[in-house]
Design a protein around this motif. Structure first.
Motif, PDB file in Angstrom:
ATOM      1  N   ALA A   6      13.315  -2.673 -47.106  1.00  0.00           N
ATOM      2  CA  ALA A   6      12.183  -3.550 -47.415  1.00  0.00           C
ATOM      3  C   ALA A   6      12.639  -4.999 -47.559  1.00  0.00           C
ATOM      4  O   ALA A   6      11.946  -5.930 -47.112  1.00  0.00           O
ATOM      5  CB  ALA A   6      11.497  -3.080 -48.697  1.00  0.00           C
ATOM      6  N   THR A  18      11.654  -8.318 -45.022  1.00  0.00           N
ATOM      7  CA  THR A  18      10.915  -9.474 -45.546  1.00  0.00           C
ATOM      8  C   THR A  18      11.802 -10.701 -45.781  1.00  0.00           C
ATOM      9  O   THR A  18      11.323 -11.716 -46.295  1.00  0.00           O
ATOM     10  CB  THR A  18      10.209  -9.096 -46.864  1.00  0.00           C
ATOM     11  OG1 THR A  18      11.151  -8.495 -47.759  1.00  0.00           O
ATOM     12  CG2 THR A  18       9.070  -8.111 -46.600  1.00  0.00           C
ATOM     13  N   TYR A  48       6.517   1.626 -52.878  1.00  0.00           N
ATOM     14  CA  TYR A  48       5.554   1.054 -51.939  1.00  0.00           C
ATOM     15  C   TYR A  48       4.854  -0.173 -52.535  1.00  0.00           C
ATOM     16  O   TYR A  48       4.558  -1.136 -51.820  1.00  0.00           O
ATOM     17  CB  TYR A  48       4.561   2.126 -51.501  1.00  0.00           C
ATOM     18  CG  TYR A  48       5.245   3.220 -50.705  1.00  0.00           C
ATOM     19  CD1 TYR A  48       5.606   3.004 -49.374  1.00  0.00           C
ATOM     20  CD2 TYR A  48       5.600   4.421 -51.309  1.00  0.00           C
ATOM     21  CE1 TYR A  48       6.272   3.979 -48.653  1.00  0.00           C
ATOM     22  CE2 TYR A  48       6.266   5.408 -50.588  1.00  0.00           C
ATOM     23  CZ  TYR A  48       6.594   5.180 -49.260  1.00  0.00           C
ATOM     24  OH  TYR A  48       7.267   6.140 -48.546  1.00  0.00           O
ATOM     25  N   GLN A  49       4.600  -0.148 -53.834  1.00  0.00           N
ATOM     26  CA  GLN A  49       4.061  -1.352 -54.483  1.00  0.00           C
ATOM     27  C   GLN A  49       5.051  -2.509 -54.366  1.00  0.00           C
ATOM     28  O   GLN A  49       4.671  -3.651 -54.085  1.00  0.00           O
ATOM     29  CB  GLN A  49       3.772  -1.071 -55.956  1.00  0.00           C
ATOM     30  CG  GLN A  49       2.568  -0.200 -56.221  1.00  0.00           C
ATOM     31  CD  GLN A  49       2.442   0.178 -57.691  1.00  0.00           C
ATOM     32  OE1 GLN A  49       3.441   0.428 -58.371  1.00  0.00           O
ATOM     33  NE2 GLN A  49       1.216   0.222 -58.195  1.00  0.00           N
ATOM     34  N   ARG A  52       5.129  -3.916 -50.754  1.00  0.00           N
ATOM     35  CA  ARG A  52       3.962  -4.754 -50.465  1.00  0.00           C
ATOM     36  C   ARG A  52       4.073  -6.106 -51.164  1.00  0.00           C
ATOM     37  O   ARG A  52       3.714  -7.151 -50.602  1.00  0.00           O
ATOM     38  CB  ARG A  52       2.681  -4.046 -50.891  1.00  0.00           C
ATOM     39  CG  ARG A  52       2.309  -2.864 -50.005  1.00  0.00           C
ATOM     40  CD  ARG A  52       0.862  -2.459 -50.215  1.00  0.00           C
ATOM     41  NE  ARG A  52       0.594  -2.053 -51.591  1.00  0.00           N
ATOM     42  CZ  ARG A  52       0.716  -0.801 -52.041  1.00  0.00           C
ATOM     43  NH1 ARG A  52       1.126   0.162 -51.224  1.00  0.00           N
ATOM     44  NH2 ARG A  52       0.446  -0.502 -53.300  1.00  0.00           N
ATOM     45  N   GLU A  56       6.234  -8.599 -49.348  1.00  0.00           N
ATOM     46  CA  GLU A  56       5.564  -9.251 -48.227  1.00  0.00           C
ATOM     47  C   GLU A  56       4.795 -10.477 -48.708  1.00  0.00           C
ATOM     48  O   GLU A  56       4.832 -11.540 -48.067  1.00  0.00           O
ATOM     49  CB  GLU A  56       4.629  -8.258 -47.534  1.00  0.00           C
ATOM     50  CG  GLU A  56       5.367  -7.121 -46.843  1.00  0.00           C
ATOM     51  CD  GLU A  56       4.431  -6.065 -46.292  1.00  0.00           C
ATOM     52  OE1 GLU A  56       3.203  -6.200 -46.476  1.00  0.00           O
ATOM     53  OE2 GLU A  56       4.917  -5.093 -45.673  1.00  0.00           O
ATOM     54  N   ASP A  57       4.106 -10.350 -49.848  1.00  0.00           N
ATOM     55  CA  ASP A  57       3.391 -11.490 -50.415  1.00  0.00           C
ATOM     56  C   ASP A  57       4.362 -12.607 -50.802  1.00  0.00           C
ATOM     57  O   ASP A  57       4.127 -13.793 -50.519  1.00  0.00           O
ATOM     58  CB  ASP A  57       2.616 -11.071 -51.670  1.00  0.00           C
ATOM     59  CG  ASP A  57       1.429 -10.188 -51.377  1.00  0.00           C
ATOM     60  OD1 ASP A  57       1.061 -10.057 -50.187  1.00  0.00           O
ATOM     61  OD2 ASP A  57       0.866  -9.627 -52.333  1.00  0.00           O
TER      62      ASP A  57
END
Length: 276
Positions: free
Chosen positions: A42, A46, A254-255, A258, A261-262
């Motif tokens: 992850a 990113t 998964y939180q 995500r 990405e923000d």
């Protein structure tokens, strides 16, 4: 602003941001490896540098019956294995000066816990290893005063240092984050990251254990990055509800993915407004 080394990583505040993430405490080895591999992927996707973090012993638990971890020797063996299998740098915290030298044989970064950020001998022992040292700002500390913690480490020739903001005590069992902290501590010349999950902890708020408000992790992390943080620290778990420590303020994998990405989008834009 100094660039620092964390194992093979060159953490330059002008370059890619840092992610420090993992479970609060080491549980099963297989679980820790899965978390490290997931967060590594992850982070790479990113644009973050990644360091795995987990404690081998949480000596500051609320209750005597709280899970503390596998202990010093077994925990270091586990961290060495995680480092080998996942191919990631590893960070953990020490609580006593005698632990520093042995911990440095495995760890790429040694963390000074927030509650112990004024402990001179502990900081000196960690700094003498010449490994990267992450000093977490205590819940009772003003950001201006963290310069003295840095000076202790610098006094023994270690400038491979960074600071972590994790909120400040605000009444009983509550923390708040002063967004000025990132600009204030950055003036000392070392990177500053944000502990997004401990900042929503409710210390002692869970009947003999800490509670937490994970719904506020994302907005605080976004705000901290926009305010100038050079990276984020997050406690993550495959199943936070079953985590043996700090589950209420941990994110699921998964939180966390995500949220990265923000945060990456904010990093890509913030140079345009931080200079205002």
């Amino acid at each position: 602003m100094k660039a620092i080394r964390i194992g093979p990583l060159n953490f330059d505040p002008k370059g890619p941001p840092l992610l420090v993430a993992g479970p609060c405490v080491l549980e099963e080895l297989d679980l820790a490896i899965r978390i490290a591999l997931f967060m590594k992927e992850a982070a790479e996707r990113t644009g973050f540098l990644y360091v795995f973090k987990a404690s081998f012993d949480k000596a500051n638990r609320t209750s005597l019956s709280s899970y503390r971890g596998p202990g010093f020797e077994e925990g270091l063996k586990m961290l060495a294995r995680i480092k080998e299998v996942a191919g990631v740098p590893v960070l953990s915290d020490i609580h006593e000066s005698w632990q520093a030298e042995a911990a440095a044989e495995v760890l790429d970064a040694i963390q000074i816990p927030a509650f112990l950020c004024r402990q001179t001998d502990l900081i000196l022992a960690a700094a003498r290893t010449k490994k990267a040292v992450n000093i977490k700002k205590g819940q009772f500390m003003a950001p201006w005063d963290m310069r003295y913690a840095l000076e202790k480490a610098i006094s023994v020739g270690n400038e491979n240092l960074f600071l972590t903001e994790r909120g400040v005590s605000f009444g009983y069992r509550n923390l708040v984050v002063d967004m000025r902290t990132f600009a204030i501590m950055a003036r000392f010349g070392y990177p500053v990251i944000f502990d997004a999950t401990h900042s929503v902890q409710l210390p002692g708020g869970g009947e003999g254990r800490s509670g937490g408000e994970r719904e506020f992790v994302a907005p605080l992390a976004r705000a901290a990055v926009a305010a100038g943080a050079h990276g984020v620290f997050m406690e993550v778990h495959e199943n936070p509800e079953r985590a043996r420590c700090d589950g209420p303020n941990s994110l699921s994998l998964y939180q966390a993915a995500r949220l990265l990405e923000d945060l990456a989008r904010i990093y890509s834009l913030r140079d345009d407004f931080l200079s205002l």
